[in-house]
Scaffold this motif. Structure first.
Motif, PDB file in Angstrom:
ATOM      1  N   UNK A 269       4.071 146.442 116.604  1.00  0.00           N
ATOM      2  CA  UNK A 269       4.488 145.898 117.696  1.00  0.00           C
ATOM      3  C   UNK A 269       4.561 144.589 117.835  1.00  0.00           C
ATOM      4  N   UNK A 270       4.806 144.027 119.045  1.00  0.00           N
ATOM      5  CA  UNK A 270       5.619 142.227 119.169  1.00  0.00           C
ATOM      6  C   UNK A 270       4.002 141.823 119.227  1.00  0.00           C
ATOM      7  N   UNK A 271       3.572 140.485 118.798  1.00  0.00           N
ATOM      8  CA  UNK A 271       2.783 140.234 118.902  1.00  0.00           C
ATOM      9  C   UNK A 271       2.243 139.195 120.307  1.00  0.00           C
ATOM     10  N   UNK A 272       3.484 139.036 120.424  1.00  0.00           N
ATOM     11  CA  UNK A 272       3.060 137.687 121.983  1.00  0.00           C
ATOM     12  C   UNK A 272       2.636 138.998 123.294  1.00  0.00           C
ATOM     13  N   UNK A 273       1.697 140.151 122.899  1.00  0.00           N
ATOM     14  CA  UNK A 273       1.456 140.827 124.302  1.00  0.00           C
ATOM     15  C   UNK A 273      -0.160 141.330 124.120  1.00  0.00           C
ATOM     16  N   UNK A 274      -0.270 141.071 125.122  1.00  0.00           N
ATOM     17  CA  UNK A 274      -2.006 141.060 125.005  1.00  0.00           C
ATOM     18  C   UNK A 274      -2.512 142.687 125.110  1.00  0.00           C
ATOM     19  N   UNK A 275      -3.651 142.861 124.192  1.00  0.00           N
ATOM     20  CA  UNK A 275      -3.140 144.790 123.906  1.00  0.00           C
ATOM     21  C   UNK A 275      -3.697 145.413 124.793  1.00  0.00           C
ATOM     22  N   UNK A 276      -4.691 144.660 125.370  1.00  0.00           N
ATOM     23  CA  UNK A 276      -5.500 145.219 126.708  1.00  0.00           C
ATOM     24  C   UNK A 276      -4.517 146.272 127.912  1.00  0.00           C
ATOM     25  N   UNK A 277      -3.903 144.640 128.036  1.00  0.00           N
ATOM     26  CA  UNK A 277      -2.955 145.336 129.247  1.00  0.00           C
ATOM     27  C   UNK A 277      -1.533 146.622 128.667  1.00  0.00           C
ATOM     28  N   UNK A 278      -0.903 145.581 127.456  1.00  0.00           N
ATOM     29  CA  UNK A 278      -0.130 146.948 127.238  1.00  0.00           C
ATOM     30  C   UNK A 278      -0.927 148.086 126.775  1.00  0.00           C
ATOM     31  N   UNK A 279      -2.321 148.367 126.565  1.00  0.00           N
ATOM     32  CA  UNK A 279      -2.745 149.591 126.670  1.00  0.00           C
ATOM     33  C   UNK A 279      -2.753 150.719 127.822  1.00  0.00           C
ATOM     34  N   UNK A 280      -3.108 149.399 129.426  1.00  0.00           N
ATOM     35  CA  UNK A 280      -3.321 149.838 130.354  1.00  0.00           C
ATOM     36  C   UNK A 280      -2.115 150.079 131.349  1.00  0.00           C
ATOM     37  N   UNK A 281      -1.009 149.325 130.970  1.00  0.00           N
ATOM     38  CA  UNK A 281       0.577 150.116 131.307  1.00  0.00           C
ATOM     39  C   UNK A 281       0.714 150.957 130.467  1.00  0.00           C
ATOM     40  N   UNK A 282       0.686 151.292 129.310  1.00  0.00           N
ATOM     41  CA  UNK A 282       1.437 152.554 128.742  1.00  0.00           C
ATOM     42  C   UNK A 282       0.068 153.660 129.735  1.00  0.00           C
ATOM     43  N   UNK A 283      -1.348 153.684 129.638  1.00  0.00           N
ATOM     44  CA  UNK A 283      -1.642 155.097 129.974  1.00  0.00           C
ATOM     45  C   UNK A 283      -1.894 155.285 131.248  1.00  0.00           C
ATOM     46  N   UNK A 284      -1.100 154.324 132.118  1.00  0.00           N
ATOM     47  CA  UNK A 284      -0.785 154.297 133.542  1.00  0.00           C
ATOM     48  C   UNK A 284       0.496 155.255 133.623  1.00  0.00           C
ATOM     49  N   UNK A 285       1.802 154.554 132.999  1.00  0.00           N
ATOM     50  CA  UNK A 285       2.580 155.845 132.514  1.00  0.00           C
ATOM     51  C   UNK A 285       2.069 157.172 132.642  1.00  0.00           C
ATOM     52  N   UNK A 286       1.132 157.332 130.903  1.00  0.00           N
ATOM     53  CA  UNK A 286       1.586 158.963 130.701  1.00  0.00           C
ATOM     54  C   UNK A 286       0.159 159.519 132.090  1.00  0.00           C
ATOM     55  N   UNK A 287      -0.156 158.393 132.301  1.00  0.00           N
ATOM     56  CA  UNK A 287      -1.455 159.399 134.116  1.00  0.00           C
ATOM     57  C   UNK A 287       0.086 159.585 134.599  1.00  0.00           C
ATOM     58  N   UNK A 288       1.029 159.249 134.996  1.00  0.00           N
ATOM     59  CA  UNK A 288       1.601 159.080 136.208  1.00  0.00           C
ATOM     60  C   UNK A 288       2.557 160.946 135.509  1.00  0.00           C
ATOM     61  N   UNK A 289       2.942 160.926 134.564  1.00  0.00           N
ATOM     62  CA  UNK A 289       3.680 161.590 133.482  1.00  0.00           C
ATOM     63  C   UNK A 289       2.424 162.989 133.990  1.00  0.00           C
ATOM     64  N   UNK A 290       2.004 162.858 133.634  1.00  0.00           N
ATOM     65  CA  UNK A 290       0.702 163.954 133.551  1.00  0.00           C
ATOM     66  C   UNK A 290       0.653 164.563 135.093  1.00  0.00           C
ATOM     67  N   UNK A 291       0.033 164.052 136.209  1.00  0.00           N
ATOM     68  CA  UNK A 291      -0.524 163.832 137.804  1.00  0.00           C
ATOM     69  C   UNK A 291       1.061 164.810 137.896  1.00  0.00           C
ATOM     70  N   UNK A 292       2.334 164.505 138.001  1.00  0.00           N
ATOM     71  CA  UNK A 292       3.342 165.217 138.226  1.00  0.00           C
ATOM     72  C   UNK A 292       3.470 166.518 137.788  1.00  0.00           C
ATOM     73  N   UNK A 293       2.777 167.450 136.828  1.00  0.00           N
ATOM     74  CA  UNK A 293       2.847 168.282 136.273  1.00  0.00           C
ATOM     75  C   UNK A 293       1.702 168.863 137.423  1.00  0.00           C
ATOM     76  N   UNK A 294       0.788 168.358 137.754  1.00  0.00           N
ATOM     77  CA  UNK A 294      -0.329 169.322 138.679  1.00  0.00           C
ATOM     78  C   UNK A 294       0.414 169.209 139.966  1.00  0.00           C
TER      79      UNK A 294
END
Length: 221
Positions: A155-180
């Protein structure tokens, strides 16, 4: 992870079938009507217990709500923790988590609708408890995955891991909600096509490509 316990000890001593009946009834009512509009009397009647019994098991409506939420979250958390503990690389872990999210959404639509209901809560004290109960395991798993990816050079070094995790989680949450959830389903179809929810691989592969483009270092030349 260790959760707070919101029910009284007597609830653990009643038959498992009765526990599940109460919690599944509560989940359905809260998911359908929201926290404020869900009625304890209705929950008791549908669960075939007295209102007095419910208050023996749960001190407040809030405690019943939080116990119901936790009962659904715990199953998903076990999967998240198992994936995070594996030796897979970051993208394989994320692929497993996305597939798990979709599968869980299909099988547990009422629970996902309950999570969606949580996102519109306005009671700040309740929201604070809900965020910890529902998000802590995922936040920790995604953050650790990004950090390990940075340590390995994946993973690239110039990104805050906490912010990256937050954005990834938002993507997965959006996908999850789309099926329900109807709103998210229609929103996804608006951006893609009406058949997208029948083509998991297209959605999964494109989501992974998007995440990889954001997290992985750019190749020179």
């Amino acid at each position: 992870m260790v959760h707070s316990i919101f029910h009284r000890p007597v609830f653990d001593r009643i038959p498992k079938e009765k526990q599940l009946r109460i919690l599944s009834t509560a989940i359905n009512e809260f998911a359908t009507y929201g926290f404020d509009n869900a009625n304890i009397n209705v929950i008791a009647k549908k669960a075939e217990v007295s209102v007095g019994s419910l208050y023996k098991y749960f001190s407040t409506k809030t405690d019943l709500f939080l116990t119901a939420v936790h009962s659904g979250v715990s199953t998903l958390e076990q999967v998240i923790e198992a994936v995070n503990a594996s030796d897979d690389d970051v993208m394989n872990k994320l692929e497993k988590l996305i597939r798990t999210a979709i599968d869980f959404s299909r099988k547990q639509q009422t629970l996902i609708k309950l999570y969606n209901c949580i996102t519109s809560e306005t009671n700040s004290a309740l929201v604070e408890k809900l965020v910890y109960e529902t998000e802590h395991a995922a936040a920790q798993a995604y953050t650790e995955a990004v950090i390990h990816g940075q340590e390995s050079g994946e993973i690239r070094q110039d990104i805050d891991p906490r912010i990256a995790a937050f954005l990834v989680d938002n993507l997965i949450m959006s996908v999850q909600f789309s099926f329900a959830c109807d709103y998210y389903s229609q929103r996804l179809k608006l951006y893609t096509d009406s058949e997208i929810l029948e083509h998991d691989e297209i959605l999964i592969n494109n989501t992974l490509k998007f995440i990889k483009a954001a997290l992985y270092p750019r190749k020179e030349g």
